[in-house]
Design a protein around this motif. Structure first.
Motif, PDB file in Angstrom:
ATOM      1  N   GLY A 133      30.625  47.592  29.047  1.00  0.00           N
ATOM      2  CA  GLY A 133      31.734  46.737  29.461  1.00  0.00           C
ATOM      3  C   GLY A 133      32.781  46.603  28.373  1.00  0.00           C
ATOM      4  O   GLY A 133      32.459  46.637  27.180  1.00  0.00           O
ATOM      5  N   GLU A 134      34.032  46.455  28.806  1.00  0.00           N
ATOM      6  CA  GLU A 134      35.153  46.275  27.877  1.00  0.00           C
ATOM      7  C   GLU A 134      35.853  44.969  28.250  1.00  0.00           C
ATOM      8  O   GLU A 134      36.250  44.799  29.424  1.00  0.00           O
ATOM      9  CB  GLU A 134      36.124  47.453  27.991  1.00  0.00           C
TER      10      GLU A 134
ATOM     11  N   ARG B 108      35.763  40.034  38.938  1.00  0.00           N
ATOM     12  CA  ARG B 108      37.181  39.648  38.830  1.00  0.00           C
ATOM     13  C   ARG B 108      37.339  38.357  38.029  1.00  0.00           C
ATOM     14  O   ARG B 108      38.477  37.944  37.772  1.00  0.00           O
ATOM     15  CB  ARG B 108      37.767  39.435  40.235  1.00  0.00           C
TER      16      ARG B 108
ATOM     17  N   LEU C 123      37.897  44.027  31.663  1.00  0.00           N
ATOM     18  CA  LEU C 123      39.065  44.903  31.836  1.00  0.00           C
ATOM     19  C   LEU C 123      38.863  45.936  32.941  1.00  0.00           C
ATOM     20  O   LEU C 123      39.802  46.596  33.361  1.00  0.00           O
ATOM     21  CB  LEU C 123      39.400  45.608  30.516  1.00  0.00           C
ATOM     22  N   HIS C 124      37.606  46.064  33.418  1.00  0.00           N
ATOM     23  CA  HIS C 124      37.327  47.060  34.469  1.00  0.00           C
ATOM     24  C   HIS C 124      36.373  46.491  35.511  1.00  0.00           C
ATOM     25  O   HIS C 124      35.448  47.152  35.965  1.00  0.00           O
ATOM     26  CB  HIS C 124      36.723  48.317  33.846  1.00  0.00           C
ATOM     27  N   GLU C 125      36.563  45.236  35.874  1.00  0.00           N
ATOM     28  CA  GLU C 125      35.767  44.554  36.907  1.00  0.00           C
ATOM     29  C   GLU C 125      34.272  44.558  36.589  1.00  0.00           C
ATOM     30  O   GLU C 125      33.421  44.671  37.478  1.00  0.00           O
ATOM     31  CB  GLU C 125      36.043  45.133  38.306  1.00  0.00           C
ATOM     32  N   GLU C 126      33.946  44.442  35.307  1.00  0.00           N
ATOM     33  CA  GLU C 126      32.535  44.345  34.930  1.00  0.00           C
ATOM     34  C   GLU C 126      31.986  42.976  35.305  1.00  0.00           C
ATOM     35  O   GLU C 126      32.661  41.964  35.113  1.00  0.00           O
ATOM     36  CB  GLU C 126      32.364  44.533  33.418  1.00  0.00           C
TER      37      GLU C 126
END
Ligand SMILES: NC(=O)N[C@@H](O)C(=O)O
Ligand code: NI
Length: 161
Positions: A136-137, A115, A86-89
């Protein structure tokens, strides 16, 4: 111990294990009066067995250390499992083809670029979620319902980037 160097994740290399979810390379069509590009049907959701239903969850995971040391792989025989950051992890993916035995020569390790998401097809052996660098989410789509949907296979693996 099986020592692996993580490869760059591509849809072609990952094809035996499932789908890569990536809007950058996916076809799309316009919806919402042209305001939205729908990147449609990017991964095959499988929900098998008694009372099967699709679950949408959010995983918040702490980062792993590299080298990544694993002592088992797991599989979900009754359903697919998708992870979308959800946050480019970035995260490490370790997989082996479906089957009751794992051939160490067929185990592959990949690293995502932030991505990309992955969808493990039902029965694909995989490491549990292994996010890099920071908490990470992830949006997770997998199978709920009756019966056992998680088998573990003991295997010592070390992954480097
Ligand atoms: N246990 C669970 O829901 N997650 C694992 O299946 C995983 O692949 O991270
Ligand atoms: Ni899993």
């Amino acid at each position: 111990m099986l020592e692996l160097k993580a490869e760059t994740l591509t849809a072609e290399a990952f094809a035996p294990f499932g789908d890569v979810i990536d809007a950058r390379t996916a076809d799309w069509f316009p919806i919402n009066a042209g305001r939205t590009r729908r990147h449609h049907d990017l991964a095959k959701v499988e929900t098998l067995g008694e009372g099967a239903r699709t679950l949408i969850s959010v995983f918040v995971s702490q980062p792993v250390e590299i080298p990544l040391e694993l002592d088992f792989l797991e599989r979900h025989p009754l359903g697919s499992q998708a992870f979308m950051p959800l946050h480019e992890e970035r995260f490490v993916v370790v997989v082996a083809p479906p089957g009751d035995e794992i051939d160490p020569a067929e185990v592959r390790a990949f690293v995502t670029d932030g991505r990309q998401g992955v969808n493990y097809r039902a029965g694909t052996w995989h490491a549990i979620q292994s996010v890099l660098e920071r908490e990470g989410e992830f949006l997770v789509v997998d199978r709920g319902g009756e019966g056992n949907n998680c088998d573990e296979y003991p295997l010592s693996i070390q992954v480097v980037l």
